[in-house]
Design an enzyme around this catalytic site. Sequence first.
Site, PDB file in Angstrom:
ATOM      1  N   SER A 123       0.840  -1.204   0.000  1.00  0.00           N
ATOM      2  CA  SER A 123       0.000   0.000   0.000  1.00  0.00           C
ATOM      3  C   SER A 123       0.871   1.249   0.000  1.00  0.00           C
ATOM      4  CB  SER A 123      -0.934   0.024   1.220  1.00  0.00           C
ATOM      5  OG  SER A 123      -0.181   0.101   2.423  1.00  0.00           O
ATOM      6  N   ILE A 171       3.199   4.428  -0.457  1.00  0.00           N
ATOM      7  CA  ILE A 171       4.482   4.590  -1.129  1.00  0.00           C
ATOM      8  C   ILE A 171       5.294   3.302  -1.135  1.00  0.00           C
ATOM      9  CG2 ILE A 171       4.606   7.068  -0.686  1.00  0.00           C
ATOM     10  CD1 ILE A 171       6.538   6.514   1.592  1.00  0.00           C
ATOM     11  N   GLY A 172       4.898   2.325  -0.325  1.00  0.00           N
ATOM     12  CA  GLY A 172       5.574   1.034  -0.351  1.00  0.00           C
ATOM     13  C   GLY A 172       5.422   0.352  -1.697  1.00  0.00           C
ATOM     14  N   ASN A 223       9.759   0.467   5.811  1.00  0.00           N
ATOM     15  CA  ASN A 223       8.787   1.429   5.296  1.00  0.00           C
ATOM     16  C   ASN A 223       7.441   1.411   6.011  1.00  0.00           C
ATOM     17  OD1 ASN A 223       7.364   3.002   2.901  1.00  0.00           O
ATOM     18  ND2 ASN A 223       6.261   1.047   3.118  1.00  0.00           N
ATOM     19  N   TYR A 276      -2.062   9.143  27.016  1.00  0.00           N
ATOM     20  CA  TYR A 276      -1.759   8.825  25.615  1.00  0.00           C
ATOM     21  C   TYR A 276      -2.247   9.913  24.671  1.00  0.00           C
ATOM     22  CZ  TYR A 276      -1.968   6.271  21.148  1.00  0.00           C
ATOM     23  OH  TYR A 276      -1.833   5.868  19.836  1.00  0.00           O
TER      24      TYR A 276
END
Length: 322
Positions: A39, A41-42, A115, A192
């Site tokens: 998915s 930019i991978g 990535n 968190y």
Amino acid sequence: MWFFGSKGASGFSSRSTAEEVTHGVDGTGLTAIVTGASSGIGVETARVLSLRGVHVVMAVRNTDSGAKVKEDIVKQVPGAKLDVMELDLSSMQSVRKFASEYKSTGLPLNLLINNAGIMACPFMLSKDNIELQFATNHLGHFLLTKLLLDTMKSTSRESKREGRIVNLSSEAHRFSYPEGVRFDKINDKSSYSSMRAYGQSKLCNVLHANELTKQLKEDGVNITANSLHPGAIMTNLGRYFNPYLAVAVGAVAKYILKSVPQGAATTCYVALNPQVAGVSGEYFQDSNIAKPLPLVKDTELAKKVWDFSTKLTDSQSGESSS
């Protein structure tokens, strides 16, 4: 810099694409692992590396999705060498299984491109009971790199070619918690912050590459480790964003966001471009060396993150820290 598209010292800019920054590069004989290659930019990273002759192993959570991406790439790049292997970075068991299976193939490893990532998700724990963004974005890649480092070292020695480790960080590394890394509060749900937790994980990506650089140099190994900011890209990395924010960003996206081919450029530049030969421990943006947060130059902090990560990963395997 990205807004105006001005060129840096490398001759490239925020508008440069992955194909442009690797033009003329022959990656034949190289083998790369790209995490999250199904998915965003991978996918483009895997495609362009394949285009340059690199044998790409796509390390993905969903192998069905990975197989479809592989099929699409092969249509665009006839003769592309691609393999799909399952990897869930939020699970140390999955990381260990992947590393074991990869080593059993006997494949060399020249390029490790860390990535994959998740961004700004609600508080959740991984399968190993570690805050999910820290577990996925940093710890999974830390363990993966550790388990595959000997393979990279032997590949570098035998091939006499430089190995490269590429950590995808983000400018968000500047916006971690006030204390930088919350060693004693990694799993603190009450305080968190989804964006600060993301920033913390990205800060650790840079610190990881910097400590790796120090250790690799001490070992006299011909392997570099760098980190980078790919740019602001509208991918499903931000699937946890507030929908109203997503709409607002979408309205101005064409003016401020990179395309996917532009977003994958810095990764491909750092992985393949000969300008980067021998460069290690640097932070890149828009296919140029950039200045990260001064905190990342804190060698004691980098070592502390390394030791903390080693302790967490060893505790899940029964190993003793070293």
